[in-house]
Write a protein that holds these residues in place. Structure first.
Motif, PDB file in Angstrom:
ATOM      1  N   PHE A  36     -14.644   5.310  -3.623  1.00 12.00           N
ATOM      2  CA  PHE A  36     -13.445   4.478  -3.672  1.00 12.00           C
ATOM      3  C   PHE A  36     -12.886   4.342  -5.081  1.00 12.00           C
ATOM      4  CE2 PHE A  36     -15.306   2.893   0.360  1.00 12.00           C
ATOM      5  CZ  PHE A  36     -14.225   3.172   1.176  1.00 12.00           C
ATOM      6  N   ARG A  37     -13.731   4.472  -6.101  1.00  8.38           N
ATOM      7  CA  ARG A  37     -13.211   4.431  -7.465  1.00  8.38           C
ATOM      8  C   ARG A  37     -12.237   5.579  -7.708  1.00  8.38           C
ATOM      9  NH1 ARG A  37     -18.730   2.992  -8.910  1.00  8.38           N
ATOM     10  NH2 ARG A  37     -18.831   0.787  -9.514  1.00  8.38           N
ATOM     11  N   GLY A  38     -12.530   6.743  -7.132  1.00  5.33           N
ATOM     12  CA  GLY A  38     -11.611   7.868  -7.257  1.00  5.33           C
ATOM     13  C   GLY A  38     -10.291   7.600  -6.570  1.00  5.33           C
ATOM     14  N   VAL A  39     -10.345   6.986  -5.386  1.00  2.01           N
ATOM     15  CA  VAL A  39      -9.120   6.637  -4.654  1.00  2.01           C
ATOM     16  C   VAL A  39      -8.300   5.626  -5.456  1.00  2.01           C
ATOM     17  CG1 VAL A  39      -8.213   5.581  -2.553  1.00  2.01           C
ATOM     18  CG2 VAL A  39     -10.180   7.123  -2.419  1.00  2.01           C
ATOM     19  N   ILE A  40      -8.976   4.613  -5.991  1.00  5.05           N
ATOM     20  CA  ILE A  40      -8.291   3.572  -6.761  1.00  5.05           C
ATOM     21  C   ILE A  40      -7.614   4.169  -7.993  1.00  5.05           C
ATOM     22  CG2 ILE A  40      -8.676   1.537  -8.207  1.00  5.05           C
ATOM     23  CD1 ILE A  40     -10.857   0.716  -6.199  1.00  5.05           C
ATOM     24  N   ALA A  41      -8.345   5.030  -8.720  1.00  7.07           N
ATOM     25  CA  ALA A  41      -7.783   5.623  -9.935  1.00  7.07           C
ATOM     26  C   ALA A  41      -6.519   6.414  -9.626  1.00  7.07           C
ATOM     27  CB  ALA A  41      -8.820   6.514 -10.612  1.00  7.07           C
ATOM     28  N   ALA A  42      -6.540   7.185  -8.533  1.00 10.13           N
ATOM     29  CA  ALA A  42      -5.366   7.986  -8.160  1.00 10.13           C
ATOM     30  C   ALA A  42      -4.171   7.089  -7.825  1.00 10.13           C
ATOM     31  CB  ALA A  42      -5.706   8.890  -6.978  1.00 10.13           C
ATOM     32  N   LYS A  43      -4.403   6.017  -7.059  1.00  9.56           N
ATOM     33  CA  LYS A  43      -3.318   5.106  -6.679  1.00  9.56           C
ATOM     34  C   LYS A  43      -2.756   4.375  -7.906  1.00  9.56           C
ATOM     35  CE  LYS A  43      -3.711   5.656  -2.132  1.00  9.56           C
ATOM     36  NZ  LYS A  43      -2.636   6.244  -1.299  1.00  9.56           N
ATOM     37  N   ILE A  44      -3.657   3.916  -8.787  1.00 13.32           N
ATOM     38  CA  ILE A  44      -3.223   3.167  -9.963  1.00 13.32           C
ATOM     39  C   ILE A  44      -2.378   4.042 -10.882  1.00 13.32           C
ATOM     40  CG2 ILE A  44      -4.039   2.089 -12.090  1.00 13.32           C
ATOM     41  CD1 ILE A  44      -4.224   0.283  -9.697  1.00 13.32           C
ATOM     42  N   LYS A  45      -2.788   5.288 -11.060  1.00 17.91           N
ATOM     43  CA  LYS A  45      -2.014   6.195 -11.908  1.00 17.91           C
ATOM     44  C   LYS A  45      -0.594   6.341 -11.386  1.00 17.91           C
ATOM     45  CE  LYS A  45      -5.739   9.091 -13.771  1.00 17.91           C
ATOM     46  NZ  LYS A  45      -6.276  10.460 -13.840  1.00 17.91           N
ATOM     47  N   THR A  46      -0.459   6.489 -10.069  1.00 12.64           N
ATOM     48  CA  THR A  46       0.871   6.647  -9.470  1.00 12.64           C
ATOM     49  C   THR A  46       1.719   5.398  -9.665  1.00 12.64           C
ATOM     50  OG1 THR A  46      -0.033   8.146  -7.794  1.00 12.64           O
ATOM     51  CG2 THR A  46       2.094   7.139  -7.325  1.00 12.64           C
ATOM     52  N   ILE A  47       1.123   4.232  -9.449  1.00 15.11           N
ATOM     53  CA  ILE A  47       1.861   2.970  -9.558  1.00 15.11           C
ATOM     54  C   ILE A  47       2.321   2.726 -10.995  1.00 15.11           C
ATOM     55  CG2 ILE A  47       1.687   0.466  -9.329  1.00 15.11           C
ATOM     56  CD1 ILE A  47      -0.322   0.963  -7.048  1.00 15.11           C
ATOM     57  N   ILE A  48       1.416   2.880 -11.961  1.00 18.12           N
ATOM     58  CA  ILE A  48       1.753   2.623 -13.357  1.00 18.12           C
ATOM     59  C   ILE A  48       2.796   3.621 -13.858  1.00 18.12           C
ATOM     60  CG2 ILE A  48       0.840   2.659 -15.706  1.00 18.12           C
ATOM     61  CD1 ILE A  48      -1.710   1.428 -14.653  1.00 18.12           C
ATOM     62  N   ALA A  49       2.633   4.893 -13.521  1.00 17.44           N
ATOM     63  CA  ALA A  49       3.612   5.904 -13.937  1.00 17.44           C
ATOM     64  C   ALA A  49       4.988   5.600 -13.350  1.00 17.44           C
ATOM     65  CB  ALA A  49       3.146   7.288 -13.512  1.00 17.44           C
TER      66      ALA A  49
END
Length: 381
Positions: A157-170
């Motif tokens: 789930f850390r991998g899923v979270i990192a991918a989602k967060i990158k998209t949101i912040i960008a």
């Protein structure tokens, strides 16, 4: 193999366990099952999660294991032996699961037009709510007598979270054009949006996200130093103005000369390395002359090439005939030298001064920009 009379799991001290497979599968009706607080016991047969038991003490019979009974045809009456697997699942909420973006998000800050390597960190809390779904999805990872800990599950789930967060912040920085330095007040909104986007991924495994927090969004010190330099230069212009900035630069030049002669500061220009008071007076006179030349020199004029009218320096168009009379200077992104705005290349270092069109959104960017400030697409060199 002997038939087990009591099934129970007392847990482990650090409470980091998530699933425990009971070491045995031979039971009978009449076997006692003990489920402690914060646990649920699930009977599994053929890879299928069947009957489950909340905290309490039970004597197994055909009434309280109806699904298992129908699955393996346990007859009524007597101590009937049967085989099944028993899994204990931790139902308490795990509140301190940390996450972070292992790889930085590389983007162009829309306010300062510098490339930043942004990272984000935080924590979240989770709890198992659908035992059958959760156990069915993870049963292959459970070995004989093995305790599955939280880190095995949260690693995914850390991998899923990192991918989602990158998209949101960008999206916020690039599309909404918000500087990274101004994103902190929006961390709560970003956290809520991130929780909304990732909850579905957790629900697929029977897990509920209780809360989700972004504690910080930051970037390396060397990237921050670039922004600090830009802010310092802007502050200087705001305080002393464009005209007085020339005076400041004159004193900077003289201080550098004094440092080379006598050891470092304007004061040392006259006394460093034994130059004596006379040298100090001479340098002081030089300062006065430099300042006076900047302040008292009459304004320069530029003659119009078309009608010959004398115009103050800096005039862009002749007020008499409208002809363009001055050349607008821009700063080379590479060597910082002033360059004519119509020049295609810097005459000092040869760098291209032409704007770049983004191949994705067609927005033009200043020379030297490597990523499109509108959509983040990498620009050709």
């Amino acid at each position: 193999m002997a038939i087990i009379d009591v099934i129970k799991f007392n847990g482990i001290q650090n409470r980091d366990w998530l699933i425990y497979r009971y070491p045995g599968d031979n039971f009978s009706t009449g076997t006692q099952l003990i489920v402690n607080e914060g646990q649920v016991a699930v009977f599994v047969k053929g890879g299928r999660a069947l009957d489950y038991f909340s905290p309490g003490t039970y004597t197994l019979n055909t009434n309280n294991i109806p699904i298992l009974k129908s699955f393996i045809n346990i007859p009524f009456g007597g101590r009937t032996p049967f085989t099944a697997e028993v899994f204990f699942i931790n139902t308490t909420a795990k509140l301190d699961i940390l996450w972070g973006t292992t790889d930085p998000i590389s983007l162009i800050d829309p306010k300062y037009t510098v490339r930043l390597r942004v990272r984000a960190f935080g924590q979240f809390a989770m709890k198992i709510i659908d035992y059958r779904v959760f156990l069915t999805e993870l049963i292959g990872a459970v070995g004989d007598g093995q305790v599955v800990k939280y880190d095995i599950v949260t690693r995914y789930f850390r991998g899923v979270i990192a991918a989602k967060i990158k998209t949101i912040i960008a999206d916020i920085i690039i599309n909404q054009r918000i500087s990274v330095l101004e994103i902190t007040p929006r961390l709560e909104d970003i956290s809520n949006e991130a929780m909304r986007r990732i909850s579905g991924e957790f629900h697929r495994f029977g897990i509920d996200i209780i809360n989700f927090y972004i504690s910080s969004v930051n970037f390396p010190d060397e990237d921050f130093a670039v922004i600090n330099r830009i802010l310092g230069e802007k502050a200087a212009f705001d305080i002393i103005g464009d005209n007085r900035y020339n005076i400041k630069r004159s004193f900077d030049v003289m201080e550098t000369a004094a440092g080379n002669e006598g050891g470092g500061s304007i004061a040392s220009a006259g006394i460093g390395l034994g130059l004596g008071a006379g040298a100090g007076i001479a340098v002081g006179n030089t300062f006065a002359a430099a300042a006076g030349s900047v302040v008292n020199t009459p304004p320069k004029t530029i003659s119009c090439n078309k009608c010959g009218t004398a115009n103050p320096e800096g005039t862009k168009f002749c007020p008499n005939c409208g002809e363009k009379v001055s050349i607008i200077k821009i700063e080379c992104f590479s060597c910082k030298s002033p360059v004519d705005d119509s020049a295609k290349f810097c005459p000092n270092c040869g760098s291209s001064m032409q704007k770049k069109a983004c191949p994705n959104c067609n927005v033009e960017s200043s020379p030297g920009v490597k990523f499109c400030p509108e959509c983040g697409t990498k620009l050709e060199g």
